[in-house]
Design a protein around this motif. Structure first.
Motif, PDB file in Angstrom:
ATOM      1  N   PHE A  58       8.609  42.399 -16.903  1.00 43.07           N
ATOM      2  CA  PHE A  58       7.456  43.232 -17.226  1.00 43.07           C
ATOM      3  C   PHE A  58       6.202  42.710 -16.535  1.00 43.07           C
ATOM      4  O   PHE A  58       6.010  41.509 -16.407  1.00 43.07           O
ATOM      5  CB  PHE A  58       7.216  43.264 -18.736  1.00 43.07           C
ATOM      6  CG  PHE A  58       8.291  43.998 -19.488  1.00 43.07           C
ATOM      7  CD1 PHE A  58       8.253  45.373 -19.586  1.00 43.07           C
ATOM      8  CD2 PHE A  58       9.331  43.317 -20.073  1.00 43.07           C
ATOM      9  CE1 PHE A  58       9.247  46.060 -20.272  1.00 43.07           C
ATOM     10  CE2 PHE A  58      10.335  43.977 -20.759  1.00 43.07           C
ATOM     11  CZ  PHE A  58      10.293  45.356 -20.864  1.00 43.07           C
ATOM     12  N   ASP A  59       5.324  43.628 -16.127  1.00 44.68           N
ATOM     13  CA  ASP A  59       4.046  43.224 -15.550  1.00 44.68           C
ATOM     14  C   ASP A  59       3.001  43.062 -16.662  1.00 44.68           C
ATOM     15  O   ASP A  59       3.313  43.191 -17.844  1.00 44.68           O
ATOM     16  CB  ASP A  59       3.582  44.205 -14.469  1.00 44.68           C
ATOM     17  CG  ASP A  59       3.232  45.590 -15.003  1.00 44.68           C
ATOM     18  OD1 ASP A  59       3.182  45.777 -16.236  1.00 44.68           O
ATOM     19  OD2 ASP A  59       3.003  46.486 -14.173  1.00 44.68           O
TER      20      ASP A  59
ATOM     21  N   GLN B 121      14.319  44.085 -12.646  1.00 47.56           N
ATOM     22  CA  GLN B 121      15.405  43.785 -13.567  1.00 47.56           C
ATOM     23  C   GLN B 121      15.163  42.425 -14.229  1.00 47.56           C
ATOM     24  O   GLN B 121      14.607  41.514 -13.596  1.00 47.56           O
ATOM     25  CB  GLN B 121      16.745  43.734 -12.823  1.00 47.56           C
ATOM     26  CG  GLN B 121      17.252  45.076 -12.383  1.00 47.56           C
ATOM     27  CD  GLN B 121      17.682  45.899 -13.585  1.00 47.56           C
ATOM     28  OE1 GLN B 121      18.381  45.428 -14.462  1.00 47.56           O
ATOM     29  NE2 GLN B 121      17.235  47.139 -13.621  1.00 47.56           N
ATOM     30  N   PRO B 122      15.574  42.264 -15.476  1.00 48.09           N
ATOM     31  CA  PRO B 122      15.482  40.942 -16.100  1.00 48.09           C
ATOM     32  C   PRO B 122      16.323  39.940 -15.309  1.00 48.09           C
ATOM     33  O   PRO B 122      17.320  40.304 -14.675  1.00 48.09           O
ATOM     34  CB  PRO B 122      16.080  41.160 -17.491  1.00 48.09           C
ATOM     35  CG  PRO B 122      15.992  42.614 -17.727  1.00 48.09           C
ATOM     36  CD  PRO B 122      16.113  43.264 -16.381  1.00 48.09           C
ATOM     37  N   ARG B 123      15.916  38.676 -15.348  1.00 47.68           N
ATOM     38  CA  ARG B 123      16.660  37.620 -14.667  1.00 47.68           C
ATOM     39  C   ARG B 123      16.533  36.329 -15.441  1.00 47.68           C
ATOM     40  O   ARG B 123      15.584  36.145 -16.223  1.00 47.68           O
ATOM     41  CB  ARG B 123      16.181  37.470 -13.232  1.00 47.68           C
ATOM     42  CG  ARG B 123      14.715  37.155 -13.118  1.00 47.68           C
ATOM     43  CD  ARG B 123      14.258  37.206 -11.687  1.00 47.68           C
ATOM     44  NE  ARG B 123      12.795  37.012 -11.664  1.00 47.68           N
ATOM     45  CZ  ARG B 123      12.054  37.100 -10.611  1.00 47.68           C
ATOM     46  NH1 ARG B 123      12.594  37.369  -9.456  1.00 47.68           N
ATOM     47  NH2 ARG B 123      10.759  36.917 -10.678  1.00 47.68           N
ATOM     48  N   ALA B 124      17.470  35.430 -15.229  1.00 43.75           N
ATOM     49  CA  ALA B 124      17.464  34.153 -15.935  1.00 43.75           C
ATOM     50  C   ALA B 124      18.044  33.063 -15.041  1.00 43.75           C
ATOM     51  O   ALA B 124      18.870  33.336 -14.163  1.00 43.75           O
ATOM     52  CB  ALA B 124      18.278  34.248 -17.225  1.00 43.75           C
TER      53      ALA B 124
END
Length: 84
Positions: A31-32, A40-43
């Motif tokens: 999210f900005d 996309q979410p990342r981890a």
């Protein structure tokens, strides 16, 4: 180091034990600053004991699965923990 007791006296207090960060799980939800999802979410997971990085993984379902299992999966294969 002392603390004030309930009766106004002082009691000795031991200093806090030294704490060491051994691993870091970083999750970027994508999210900005305005709350819009821009990627996309990342981890990723960084182990400070062996120096290994696992990930990054991309996508909501991959991030959920990765974050649910990495804290048990990595210590099982960490070279620094197995030699200790």
């Amino acid at each position: 180091m002392t603390t004030t007791g309930t009766a106004g006296g002082t009691t000795p207090r031991r200093p806090a034990a030294r704490q060491v960060v051994v691993s870091i799980l970083t999750i970027d939800c994508g999210f900005d600053d305005n709350g819009r999802q821009t990627r996309q979410p990342r981890a990723k997971y960084d182990c400070n004991l062996c120096g290994q990085r696992e990930g990054p993984v991309d996508g909501a379902s991959a991030v959920i699965a990765f974050s649910a299992s990495i804290r048990t999966d990595h210590p099982a294969r960490c070279t620094a923990r197995s030699s200790a």
